[in-house]
Scaffold this motif. Sequence first.
Motif, short mmCIF file in Angstrom:
data_model
loop_
_atom_site.label_atom_id
_atom_site.label_comp_id
_atom_site.label_asym_id
_atom_site.label_seq_id
_atom_site.Cartn_x
_atom_site.Cartn_y
_atom_site.Cartn_z
N GLU A 69 59.30 30.98 19.36
CA GLU A 69 59.56 31.99 20.38
C GLU A 69 58.35 32.09 21.29
N GLN A 70 57.67 33.19 21.36
CA GLN A 70 56.52 33.36 22.25
C GLN A 70 55.21 33.45 21.46
N THR A 71 55.18 32.91 20.24
CA THR A 71 53.99 32.99 19.40
C THR A 71 53.48 31.61 19.04
N LEU A 72 52.21 31.37 19.33
CA LEU A 72 51.54 30.14 18.93
C LEU A 72 50.76 30.45 17.66
N THR A 73 51.02 29.69 16.60
CA THR A 73 50.37 29.92 15.31
C THR A 73 49.58 28.67 14.94
N VAL A 74 48.32 28.88 14.57
CA VAL A 74 47.47 27.79 14.08
C VAL A 74 47.08 28.14 12.66
N LYS A 75 47.45 27.24 11.73
CA LYS A 75 47.14 27.44 10.31
C LYS A 75 46.21 26.35 9.84
N ASN A 97 41.13 29.33 3.91
CA ASN A 97 42.33 29.09 4.71
C ASN A 97 42.43 30.16 5.79
N PHE A 98 43.10 29.85 6.87
CA PHE A 98 43.24 30.82 7.95
C PHE A 98 44.59 30.67 8.62
N GLU A 99 44.95 31.71 9.33
CA GLU A 99 46.12 31.70 10.20
C GLU A 99 45.80 32.55 11.41
N ARG A 100 45.82 31.95 12.58
CA ARG A 100 45.50 32.65 13.83
C ARG A 100 46.74 32.60 14.72
N ARG A 101 47.13 33.75 15.27
CA ARG A 101 48.31 33.84 16.12
C ARG A 101 47.92 34.26 17.53
#
Length: 155
Positions: A69-75, A97-101
């Motif tokens: 949708e309108q979210t870019l997620t980097v894991k 570990n990380f998750e950045r939105r």
Amino acid sequence: MRHFDFSPLYRSTIGFDRLVQLLDSVAGHESDGGGFPPYNIERLGDNDYRISMAVAGFSESDLKVEVKEQTLTVKGERNAGEDKSRQYLHRGIAARNFERRFQLADHVEVRNANMKDGILDIDLVRNVPERLKPRTIQIATSEPTKQIEAAAVTA
């Protein structure tokens, strides 16, 4: 630091969920890993942008870039098995570990992603459809209208 509780607003903000999420993120209630990994957002041109993330210690296979949708997620997920074989005297490079939105604006698309020297670059482009772009309307000059004057009739 002061903490604000926005939970009483949740009852009266039906339809304004995005606004409440923004308030929560500004107040620091969102668990984003304390700002890890650090990133920059650059403007390269009128419609070109780049997100650069410092992902030292991660390989391309450890990273996942996804758009929904309108979210870019980097894991980033590292294999925990390889760290057990090493004995560290000092560990200053984060291995968690990380998750950045990132919330993408309307009509912003991810062009590509590449990694070099521990920096993950994600290139974005804004493609606004022609019908939504502002346009200039020319004002036509009109010819002066002729007035017909009637002669006064005297009786």
